[in-house]
Motif scaffolding. Structure first.
Motif, PDB file in Angstrom:
ATOM      1  N   LEU A  41       0.837  -1.208   0.000  1.00  0.00           N
ATOM      2  CA  LEU A  41       0.000   0.000   0.000  1.00  0.00           C
ATOM      3  C   LEU A  41       0.868   1.252   0.000  1.00  0.00           C
ATOM      4  O   LEU A  41       0.605   2.208  -0.734  1.00  0.00           O
ATOM      5  CB  LEU A  41      -0.917  -0.009   1.224  1.00  0.00           C
ATOM      6  CG  LEU A  41      -1.826   1.211   1.423  1.00  0.00           C
ATOM      7  CD1 LEU A  41      -2.788   1.348   0.247  1.00  0.00           C
ATOM      8  CD2 LEU A  41      -2.596   1.096   2.736  1.00  0.00           C
ATOM      9  N   GLU A  42       1.908   1.258   0.812  1.00  0.00           N
ATOM     10  CA  GLU A  42       2.825   2.406   0.854  1.00  0.00           C
ATOM     11  C   GLU A  42       3.458   2.657  -0.507  1.00  0.00           C
ATOM     12  O   GLU A  42       3.554   3.797  -0.966  1.00  0.00           O
ATOM     13  CB  GLU A  42       3.923   2.159   1.893  1.00  0.00           C
ATOM     14  CG  GLU A  42       3.570   2.538   3.304  1.00  0.00           C
ATOM     15  CD  GLU A  42       4.771   2.455   4.216  1.00  0.00           C
ATOM     16  OE1 GLU A  42       4.906   3.320   5.098  1.00  0.00           O
ATOM     17  OE2 GLU A  42       5.581   1.524   4.068  1.00  0.00           O
ATOM     18  N   ARG A  43       3.901   1.568  -1.163  1.00  0.00           N
ATOM     19  CA  ARG A  43       4.534   1.710  -2.475  1.00  0.00           C
ATOM     20  C   ARG A  43       3.543   2.267  -3.498  1.00  0.00           C
ATOM     21  O   ARG A  43       3.896   3.128  -4.307  1.00  0.00           O
ATOM     22  CB  ARG A  43       5.071   0.354  -2.963  1.00  0.00           C
ATOM     23  CG  ARG A  43       6.349  -0.100  -2.287  1.00  0.00           C
ATOM     24  CD  ARG A  43       7.027  -1.188  -3.074  1.00  0.00           C
ATOM     25  NE  ARG A  43       6.197  -2.364  -3.220  1.00  0.00           N
ATOM     26  CZ  ARG A  43       6.154  -3.374  -2.363  1.00  0.00           C
ATOM     27  NH1 ARG A  43       6.911  -3.337  -1.279  1.00  0.00           N
ATOM     28  NH2 ARG A  43       5.390  -4.425  -2.569  1.00  0.00           N
ATOM     29  N   PHE A  44       2.307   1.779  -3.431  1.00  0.00           N
ATOM     30  CA  PHE A  44       1.304   2.241  -4.385  1.00  0.00           C
ATOM     31  C   PHE A  44       1.072   3.744  -4.227  1.00  0.00           C
ATOM     32  O   PHE A  44       1.054   4.491  -5.220  1.00  0.00           O
ATOM     33  CB  PHE A  44      -0.009   1.480  -4.195  1.00  0.00           C
ATOM     34  CG  PHE A  44      -1.071   1.865  -5.185  1.00  0.00           C
ATOM     35  CD1 PHE A  44      -1.232   1.140  -6.357  1.00  0.00           C
ATOM     36  CD2 PHE A  44      -1.892   2.961  -4.972  1.00  0.00           C
ATOM     37  CE1 PHE A  44      -2.195   1.499  -7.291  1.00  0.00           C
ATOM     38  CE2 PHE A  44      -2.850   3.336  -5.905  1.00  0.00           C
ATOM     39  CZ  PHE A  44      -3.000   2.599  -7.074  1.00  0.00           C
ATOM     40  N   VAL A  45       0.881   4.208  -3.000  1.00  0.00           N
ATOM     41  CA  VAL A  45       0.606   5.625  -2.751  1.00  0.00           C
ATOM     42  C   VAL A  45       1.809   6.479  -3.149  1.00  0.00           C
ATOM     43  O   VAL A  45       1.651   7.575  -3.711  1.00  0.00           O
ATOM     44  CB  VAL A  45       0.224   5.849  -1.276  1.00  0.00           C
ATOM     45  CG1 VAL A  45       0.087   7.339  -0.970  1.00  0.00           C
ATOM     46  CG2 VAL A  45      -1.082   5.124  -0.948  1.00  0.00           C
ATOM     47  N   ALA A  46       3.010   5.979  -2.863  1.00  0.00           N
ATOM     48  CA  ALA A  46       4.216   6.729  -3.226  1.00  0.00           C
ATOM     49  C   ALA A  46       4.328   6.890  -4.743  1.00  0.00           C
ATOM     50  O   ALA A  46       4.758   7.933  -5.238  1.00  0.00           O
ATOM     51  CB  ALA A  46       5.450   6.024  -2.668  1.00  0.00           C
ATOM     52  N   VAL A  47       3.933   5.857  -5.485  1.00  0.00           N
ATOM     53  CA  VAL A  47       4.052   5.885  -6.947  1.00  0.00           C
ATOM     54  C   VAL A  47       2.930   6.693  -7.590  1.00  0.00           C
ATOM     55  O   VAL A  47       3.154   7.506  -8.487  1.00  0.00           O
ATOM     56  CB  VAL A  47       4.055   4.448  -7.510  1.00  0.00           C
ATOM     57  CG1 VAL A  47       3.897   4.456  -9.023  1.00  0.00           C
ATOM     58  CG2 VAL A  47       5.342   3.733  -7.121  1.00  0.00           C
ATOM     59  N   HIS A  48       1.689   6.503  -7.095  1.00  0.00           N
ATOM     60  CA  HIS A  48       0.529   7.071  -7.771  1.00  0.00           C
ATOM     61  C   HIS A  48      -0.033   8.331  -7.111  1.00  0.00           C
ATOM     62  O   HIS A  48      -0.885   9.004  -7.696  1.00  0.00           O
ATOM     63  CB  HIS A  48      -0.579   6.019  -7.858  1.00  0.00           C
ATOM     64  CG  HIS A  48      -0.176   4.800  -8.640  1.00  0.00           C
ATOM     65  ND1 HIS A  48      -0.181   4.761 -10.014  1.00  0.00           N
ATOM     66  CD2 HIS A  48       0.274   3.581  -8.238  1.00  0.00           C
ATOM     67  CE1 HIS A  48       0.220   3.574 -10.427  1.00  0.00           C
ATOM     68  NE2 HIS A  48       0.512   2.845  -9.378  1.00  0.00           N
ATOM     69  N   GLY A  49       0.415   8.640  -5.892  1.00  0.00           N
ATOM     70  CA  GLY A  49      -0.070   9.842  -5.219  1.00  0.00           C
ATOM     71  C   GLY A  49      -1.506   9.745  -4.751  1.00  0.00           C
ATOM     72  O   GLY A  49      -2.155  10.760  -4.505  1.00  0.00           O
ATOM     73  N   ARG A  50      -2.028   8.556  -4.614  1.00  0.00           N
ATOM     74  CA  ARG A  50      -3.399   8.328  -4.144  1.00  0.00           C
ATOM     75  C   ARG A  50      -3.492   6.918  -3.583  1.00  0.00           C
ATOM     76  O   ARG A  50      -2.603   6.083  -3.806  1.00  0.00           O
ATOM     77  CB  ARG A  50      -4.402   8.482  -5.297  1.00  0.00           C
ATOM     78  CG  ARG A  50      -4.157   7.502  -6.443  1.00  0.00           C
ATOM     79  CD  ARG A  50      -5.224   7.605  -7.521  1.00  0.00           C
ATOM     80  NE  ARG A  50      -4.926   6.713  -8.639  1.00  0.00           N
ATOM     81  CZ  ARG A  50      -5.212   5.424  -8.666  1.00  0.00           C
ATOM     82  NH1 ARG A  50      -5.789   4.845  -7.624  1.00  0.00           N
ATOM     83  NH2 ARG A  50      -4.909   4.690  -9.726  1.00  0.00           N
ATOM     84  N   THR A  51      -4.580   6.664  -2.862  1.00  0.00           N
ATOM     85  CA  THR A  51      -4.797   5.309  -2.356  1.00  0.00           C
ATOM     86  C   THR A  51      -5.419   4.451  -3.455  1.00  0.00           C
ATOM     87  O   THR A  51      -6.067   4.965  -4.364  1.00  0.00           O
ATOM     88  CB  THR A  51      -5.722   5.320  -1.124  1.00  0.00           C
ATOM     89  OG1 THR A  51      -6.939   6.005  -1.472  1.00  0.00           O
ATOM     90  CG2 THR A  51      -5.055   6.022   0.052  1.00  0.00           C
ATOM     91  N   PRO A  52      -5.221   3.134  -3.404  1.00  0.00           N
ATOM     92  CA  PRO A  52      -5.768   2.261  -4.445  1.00  0.00           C
ATOM     93  C   PRO A  52      -7.289   2.176  -4.382  1.00  0.00           C
ATOM     94  O   PRO A  52      -7.893   2.348  -3.329  1.00  0.00           O
ATOM     95  CB  PRO A  52      -5.128   0.901  -4.132  1.00  0.00           C
ATOM     96  CG  PRO A  52      -4.813   0.958  -2.672  1.00  0.00           C
ATOM     97  CD  PRO A  52      -4.451   2.384  -2.399  1.00  0.00           C
ATOM     98  N   SER A  53      -7.890   1.928  -5.537  1.00  0.00           N
ATOM     99  CA  SER A  53      -9.343   1.832  -5.637  1.00  0.00           C
ATOM    100  C   SER A  53      -9.790   0.379  -5.644  1.00  0.00           C
ATOM    101  O   SER A  53      -9.210  -0.454  -6.343  1.00  0.00           O
ATOM    102  CB  SER A  53      -9.826   2.521  -6.910  1.00  0.00           C
ATOM    103  OG  SER A  53     -11.195   2.244  -7.152  1.00  0.00           O
ATOM    104  N   LYS A  54     -10.836   0.099  -4.892  1.00  0.00           N
ATOM    105  CA  LYS A  54     -11.346  -1.273  -4.840  1.00  0.00           C
ATOM    106  C   LYS A  54     -12.168  -1.627  -6.076  1.00  0.00           C
ATOM    107  O   LYS A  54     -12.592  -2.775  -6.227  1.00  0.00           O
ATOM    108  CB  LYS A  54     -12.182  -1.485  -3.583  1.00  0.00           C
ATOM    109  CG  LYS A  54     -13.462  -0.678  -3.520  1.00  0.00           C
ATOM    110  CD  LYS A  54     -14.256  -1.006  -2.276  1.00  0.00           C
ATOM    111  CE  LYS A  54     -15.575  -0.231  -2.240  1.00  0.00           C
ATOM    112  NZ  LYS A  54     -16.375  -0.555  -1.046  1.00  0.00           N
ATOM    113  N   VAL A  55     -12.405  -0.647  -6.949  1.00  0.00           N
ATOM    114  CA  VAL A  55     -13.145  -0.912  -8.186  1.00  0.00           C
ATOM    115  C   VAL A  55     -12.244  -0.749  -9.408  1.00  0.00           C
ATOM    116  O   VAL A  55     -12.731  -0.653 -10.536  1.00  0.00           O
ATOM    117  CB  VAL A  55     -14.370   0.023  -8.309  1.00  0.00           C
ATOM    118  CG1 VAL A  55     -15.367  -0.254  -7.206  1.00  0.00           C
ATOM    119  CG2 VAL A  55     -13.946   1.496  -8.281  1.00  0.00           C
TER     120      VAL A  55
END
Length: 370
Positions: A161-175
């Motif tokens: 989750l940390e890596r995703f937010v660092a790369v994309h600047g947002r939290t991941p979407s469940k959809v």
């Protein structure tokens, strides 16, 4: 022209490469042959399955060290999966450089491609894709981290989750249409449910780590406990309390929260419970100006008593009196042993305030003296 078809030998492959050197052919397929030959030569690719999967069509006998000009190396017919071994070598290089497997949610297209390739190989091994030969499986299991013989831990999911937010600047979407992002989005929502009391309870450290992720807390302000846990984690990692002038917005928020708690202890905000005060007192660096805060608070109470002829009440409607009344109650709890520790000088000053010493307070004071 009669042709002779046979299984390619390592010597034949070497001669083909020598021919490429003489003619300057740089066809991508032949460049791949050169790279593979070098891998065979240094032992990083098993020669057996490679050579068994290659055939050559050549006219006449092969001269030592060369191929007749009429034999174009591009007539090589291969059943060997060049792309698979190329991907495997790329995976090994990535893991050697980064110390981890490639991620399917990386912003780097090559890393993302490799991440999905890894998932495909795991599915194949699990019987949910194109079967792999024994040599391919043997090569994959030697890649650090490839073999997953356990379910991902909470820490694994959090790191993803940390890596995703660092790369994309947002939290991941469940959809999300991306399966990896969707999985992380579902996991993040489960953590929010747990914090809200609708799932498996989380530890204070887990909550603190989650609320520090930008965007994780979306539909409400962090609770007092969540913010305190975040401050505790920050101090443990950085050796200091967060600053209100930090360039990091989350650190600034925590620094402001710390200042608010100090104000509340000083009677300039909603009163804290004894447990909350005690927890704050345990944070290294938090109580550096504790004595000054206490002196400011008692001075405010003394001024109130002089003006009103009574102690401030926590149940009062006026916010300032309510704050001071909460502070007075906290001091009484401290004397009763249910809050922070008071010095002898502090107790001596408190008992001089008209109305402070009730029968209950007197009983606790007499008990300590005894």
């Amino acid at each position: 022209m009669n042709t002779k078809r046979g299984v390619m030998s390592l010597e034949t492959l070497e001669r083909s490469l020598h021919f490429l050197d003489l003619t300057g052919i740089t066809d991508p397929g032949q460049v791949e042959i050169r790279r593979l030959y070098l891998q065979i030569a240094n032992g990083s690719v098993p020669a057996g399955p490679v050579l068994a999967g290659l055939e050559t069509v050549a006219g006449g006998e092969l001269a030592v060290g060369t191929l007749p000009i009429r034999t174009d190396p591009r007539t090589l017919v291969h059943r060997f999966d060049w792309q698979w071994w190329s991907n495997c070598a790329a995976l090994e290089r990535f893991v050697a450089e980064h110390g981890r497997l490639p991620s399917t949610v990386s912003a780097d297209p090559e890393e993302k491609r490799l991440g999905f390739w890894v998932q495909t190989q795991r599915n194949s091994i699990a019987g949910r894709g194109t079967p792999l030969i024994a040599d391919q499986v043997a090569r994959l299991v030697l890649v650090p981290g490839f073999v997953v013989d356990r379910a991902p831990t909470w820490g694994d999911r959090f790191a993803a989750l940390e890596r995703f937010v660092a790369v994309h600047g947002r939290t991941p979407s469940k959809v999300s249409a991306d399966p990896e992002e969707k999985r992380l989005g579902v996991w993040a929502n489960k953590q929010r449910s747990s914090i809200a009391g609708r799932g498996t309870p989380l530890t204070a450290e887990q909550v603190a780590r989650l609320v520090l992720i930008p965007g994780f807390v979306t539909d409400r302000a962090p609770t007092w406990g969540e913010s305190c846990a975040a401050v505790e984690l920050f101090v443990a990692e950085h050796g200091r309390v967060p600053s209100t002038v930090s360039t990091d917005p989350e650190v600034r928020r925590l620094g402001g929260w710390v200042q608010t708690q100090k104000s509340r202890i000083a009677g300039r905000g909603a009163a804290l419970s004894p447990d909350q005060v005690a927890r704050l007192e345990l944070i290294p660096g938090f109580a550096t100006d504790r004595a000054l805060i206490w002196l400011e608070s008692i001075a405010a109470v003394e001024t109130f008593v002089t003006a009103q002829g009574r102690l401030p009440q926590q149940k009062a409607t006026g916010p300032e009196e309510k704050r001071l009344g909460g502070w007075v109650d906290n001091q009484k709890r401290s004397i009763a042993g249910r809050g922070g520790t008071l010095t002898a000088d502090q107790v001596a000053r408190l008992v001089l305030i008209p109305g402070f010493v009730t029968p209950v307070v007197r009983r606790h004071l007499d008990g300590k003296q005894g």
